[in-house]
Design an enzyme around this catalytic site. Structure first.
Site, short mmCIF file in Angstrom:
data_model
loop_
_atom_site.label_atom_id
_atom_site.label_comp_id
_atom_site.label_asym_id
_atom_site.label_seq_id
_atom_site.Cartn_x
_atom_site.Cartn_y
_atom_site.Cartn_z
CD1 TRP A 153 -0.27 -1.51 3.15
CD2 TRP A 153 0.65 0.52 3.28
NE1 TRP A 153 0.54 -1.48 4.26
CE2 TRP A 153 1.12 -0.24 4.37
CE3 TRP A 153 1.08 1.85 3.16
CZ2 TRP A 153 1.99 0.25 5.32
CZ3 TRP A 153 1.97 2.35 4.10
CH2 TRP A 153 2.41 1.56 5.17
CE LYS A 177 -3.86 -9.26 -2.15
NZ LYS A 177 -4.55 -8.11 -1.56
N PRO A 178 -4.05 -5.80 -5.62
CG PRO A 178 -5.62 -4.07 -5.83
CD PRO A 178 -5.33 -5.50 -6.26
CD GLU A 252 12.32 -5.62 -5.46
OE1 GLU A 252 12.98 -5.14 -4.52
OE2 GLU A 252 12.82 -5.97 -6.53
N GLY A 254 11.14 -6.24 2.97
CA GLY A 254 11.39 -5.16 3.93
C GLY A 254 12.84 -4.71 3.97
CB CYS A 286 10.89 -0.49 0.68
SG CYS A 286 10.84 0.28 -0.93
CE LYS A 457 22.69 -9.59 5.67
NZ LYS A 457 23.45 -8.49 6.29
N GLY A 460 14.94 -9.65 0.03
CA GLY A 460 14.60 -10.19 -1.29
C GLY A 460 15.82 -10.13 -2.19
P1 NDP Z 1 2.21 -6.89 3.21
O1 NDP Z 1 3.27 -7.92 2.97
O2 NDP Z 1 1.40 -6.99 4.42
O3 NDP Z 1 1.17 -6.91 1.97
C1 NDP Z 1 1.59 -6.84 0.65
C2 NDP Z 1 0.61 -7.57 -0.24
O4 NDP Z 1 0.62 -8.95 0.08
C3 NDP Z 1 -0.83 -7.10 -0.04
O5 NDP Z 1 -1.50 -7.11 -1.27
C4 NDP Z 1 -1.38 -8.18 0.88
O6 NDP Z 1 -2.77 -8.31 0.83
C5 NDP Z 1 -0.69 -9.40 0.33
N1 NDP Z 1 -0.66 -10.53 1.25
C6 NDP Z 1 -0.71 -10.51 2.61
N2 NDP Z 1 -0.64 -11.77 3.09
C7 NDP Z 1 -0.52 -12.59 2.02
C8 NDP Z 1 -0.40 -14.00 1.87
N3 NDP Z 1 -0.38 -14.82 2.93
N4 NDP Z 1 -0.30 -14.52 0.64
C9 NDP Z 1 -0.31 -13.71 -0.45
N5 NDP Z 1 -0.44 -12.35 -0.37
C10 NDP Z 1 -0.53 -11.81 0.85
O7 NDP Z 1 2.94 -5.50 3.06
P2 NDP Z 1 2.33 -4.05 3.30
O8 NDP Z 1 1.21 -3.85 2.32
O9 NDP Z 1 2.08 -3.86 4.74
O10 NDP Z 1 3.54 -3.10 2.81
C11 NDP Z 1 4.60 -2.77 3.63
C12 NDP Z 1 5.78 -3.70 3.43
O11 NDP Z 1 6.19 -3.71 2.07
C13 NDP Z 1 7.02 -3.27 4.20
O12 NDP Z 1 7.63 -4.40 4.76
C14 NDP Z 1 7.92 -2.67 3.13
O13 NDP Z 1 9.29 -2.69 3.43
C15 NDP Z 1 7.59 -3.54 1.97
N6 NDP Z 1 7.95 -2.87 0.73
C16 NDP Z 1 9.12 -3.24 0.09
C17 NDP Z 1 9.53 -2.60 -1.06
C18 NDP Z 1 10.80 -2.99 -1.77
O14 NDP Z 1 10.98 -2.54 -2.89
N7 NDP Z 1 11.67 -3.78 -1.19
C19 NDP Z 1 8.72 -1.50 -1.64
C20 NDP Z 1 7.54 -1.19 -0.88
C21 NDP Z 1 7.17 -1.87 0.25
P3 NDP Z 1 -3.69 -7.61 1.97
O15 NDP Z 1 -3.44 -6.16 1.84
O16 NDP Z 1 -5.04 -8.04 1.58
O17 NDP Z 1 -3.24 -8.17 3.29
#
Ligand code: NDP
Length: 498
Positions: A153, A177-178, A252, A254, A286, A457, A460
């Site tokens: 998000w 899936k957003p 990608e 945390g 991130c 690490k 990702g």
């Molecule tokens: P989440 O991992 O909670 O959610 C990301 C997506 O995964 C959402 O669409 C979520 O759906 C879905 N999801 C959750 N559980 C599952 C599952 N068991 N199986 C499949 N899909 C699932 O992350 P956040 O949305 O809270 O975003 C923040 C995180 O993203 C932070 O850790 C941040 O560091 C990381 N991030 C990393 C980036 C990078 O480039 N390395 C860039 C941006 C963010 P739902 O919303 O319905 O739970």
């Protein structure tokens, strides 16, 4: 401001519609905790339909001339441009990113990425290999097939587009899936996909809980690859699920990113960049720096100026163009931040700024936390080890660049870091030793479509953006065209049929 009268729909097989079981989910504005929209809450039945549509469309899309695929991406970019104002507000209202961010970064980055990838992808080539004079040997770049794109998000539209654009140009079809808390702009994108004229089934967009439909996408045997951005714990769960089919997962994840400030750093530049990059989007990036290792000679000056600069950040209504920092994305994010603030206090860290919610009445119902800075004395503390994803940072004093490197690498994450020094020779040596995917020198968090993004690490291992992203959506198919009229001579040396 809300979208309660607006009917957001999924996109499956070229048709916009509700979830099969007609379920809906509420979308909450974190600035005041009010419901601002309802969106489809899909179930596994929708996943089946979306995957079937993507599978049906995959061969004709793969065989569509790449120039035509690029033109559709350009059209999509144009439509996003036309709807810029509407998207800026919609993006802000669903997760609290201030309009100064959504207007100046998110929406321009969305169409900018589409245009960049649409052009870049047309340069995709295979290879020829001089393996045998009596053969022509080559590799073709093949799309993976149906790809599952699962996004977070914190940059809802641009993250979706960073996956969608390379998936499309390389000839994949997809189920996207957003995130459940902030799907609105991606559901608008579904409408634009239809308007742009993408063939049915090429792009499917469905909304619903990750634990249910996200997992169903990952486990589906007709989904050939997953590209996921999100939390490292969720990334591990997805990899676990995908492993039963040896399904590739691009991830990608945390970060716990460090800024290293050496004695010879240019103080004003580092203080300004530290303040912007740590607190931009309420620290929910991130790549934001959340741990600072500052050499003892510059330590006191840096701390004083950093705290002063951070105290001037305007926190408030994210729809106000003057606001620099809005709320966190939802209440649980604020609860997490508050947990880590308490944990740092208990562990003996010194609170230098913030550490609480704003007191102004207009923010009392929102998920706000003030910019928070701790002085920390032990790198093992949660403040220096855990991804808090909030405007909460820790600073430690170090004696030398070597000590800084050791502390930075003492982390399970490896997304990015920055080094602040005027001595580029010293910086180059440090770059070699840092276990991260990106190192900036005298910069932090500057990410553009042309540069690769991704960590190592537990952050990702794959790459988003740049020419490298095309690798994530293709595989190399090896072709051997034999010209030898006696192909069996290769075998005769090893096996005799007589
Ligand atoms: P989440 O991992 O909670 O959610 C990301 C997506 O995964 C959402 O669409 C979520 O759906 C879905 N999801 C959750 N559980 C599952 C599952 N068991 N199986 C499949 N899909 C699932 O992350 P956040 O949305 O809270 O975003 C923040 C995180 O993203 C932070 O850790 C941040 O560091 C990381 N991030 C990393 C980036 C990078 O480039 N390395 C860039 C941006 C963010 P739902 O919303 O319905 O739970």
């Amino acid at each position: 401001m809300n979208y309660l009268d607006y009917s957001f729909k999924n996109l499956i097989d070229g048709k916009l519609g509700p979830a099969v079981k007609k379920g809906t989910m509420e979308i909450i504005n974190p600035a005041n905790n009010q419901v601002v929209a309802n969106v489809p809450r899909c179930t596994t039945e929708d996943v089946e339909l979306a995957v079937a549509a993507a599978r049906k469309a995959r061969l004709s899309w793969k065989n569509t001339y790449i120039g035509e695929r690029a033109n559709l991406l350009f059209k999509l970019a144009d439509i996003i441009r036309k709807h810029e104002d509407e998207l800026v507000t919609m993006e802000t209202i669903q997760y609290g990113g201030p309009v100064s961010k959504t207007r100046n970064f998110d929406i321009p980055a969305a169409y900018g990425t589409l245009e960049y990838i649409a052009g870049l992808g047309r340069g995709l080539t295979g290879t020829t290999i001089s393996a045998d004079p009596l053969a022509r040997v080559m590799t073709f770049r093949e799309p993976c097939g149906v790809v599952g794109l699962i996004t977070p998000w914190n940059f809802p539209l641009v993250t979706a587009i960073s996956k969608l654009a390379p998936a499309m140009i390389t000839g994949n079809t997809c189920v996207l899936k957003p995130p459940s808390c902030a799907p609105l702009t991606v559901l608008k994108l579904a409408e634009f996909v239809v308007e742009a004229g993408f063939p049915p089934g090429v792009i499917n967009i469905i909304t619903g809980p990750g634990s249910e439909i996200g997992e169903a996408i990952v486990k589906h045997r007709h989904v050939n690859k997953i590209n996921f951005t999100g939390d490292s714990h969720v990334g591990k769960r997805i990899m676990e699920l995908a492993s039963s089919q040896i399904k590739p997962v691009a991830s990608e994840l945390g970060g716990k990113n460090a800024m290293i400030v050496l004695d010879d750093a240019e103080l004003d530049a580092v203080v300004e960049t530290a303040t912007y990059s740590a607190f931009f989007n309420s620290g929910q990036n991130c790549g934001s720096p959340s741990r600072f290792y500052v050499q003892e000679g510059i330590y006191d000056d840096f701390v004083e100026k950093f705290v002063e600069a951070a105290s001037k950040i305007i926190v408030g209504d994210p729809l106000d163009p003057k606001t620099m920092m809005g709320p966190l994305a939802y209440n649980a994010c604020r609860d997490t931040a508050e947990y880590y603030i308490q944990s740092a206090k208990k562990a003996g860290s010194k609170l230098l700024l913030g550490g609480e919610r704003p007191t102004s009445p207009d923010m009392k119902d929102g998920a706000y936390v003030l910019p928070t800075i701790f002085e920390v004395y032990d790198n093992k503390q949660e403040m220096m080890q855990e991804e808090i994803f909030a405007p909460v940072v820790g600073i430690m004093k170090v004696k030398s660049p070597e000590e800084a490197i050791e502390l930075v690498n003492d982390s399970r994450y490896g997304l990015c870091a920055s080094i602040w020094t005027q001595d580029y020779r010293k910086a180059l040596k440090m770059i070699d030793e840092l276990e991260v995917g990106t190192v900036w020198v005298n910069q932090h968090l500057k990410i553009v479509p042309e540069t690769p993004w991704g960590g190592c690490k537990e952050s990702g291992w794959t790459k988003e953006n740049s020419v490298l992203v095309l690798e994530e959506y293709t595989y190399h198919k090896h072709i051997w065209l034999n010209l030898d009229e006696k192909p069996h001579t290769f075998w005769e040396k090893m096996i005799s049929l007589n």
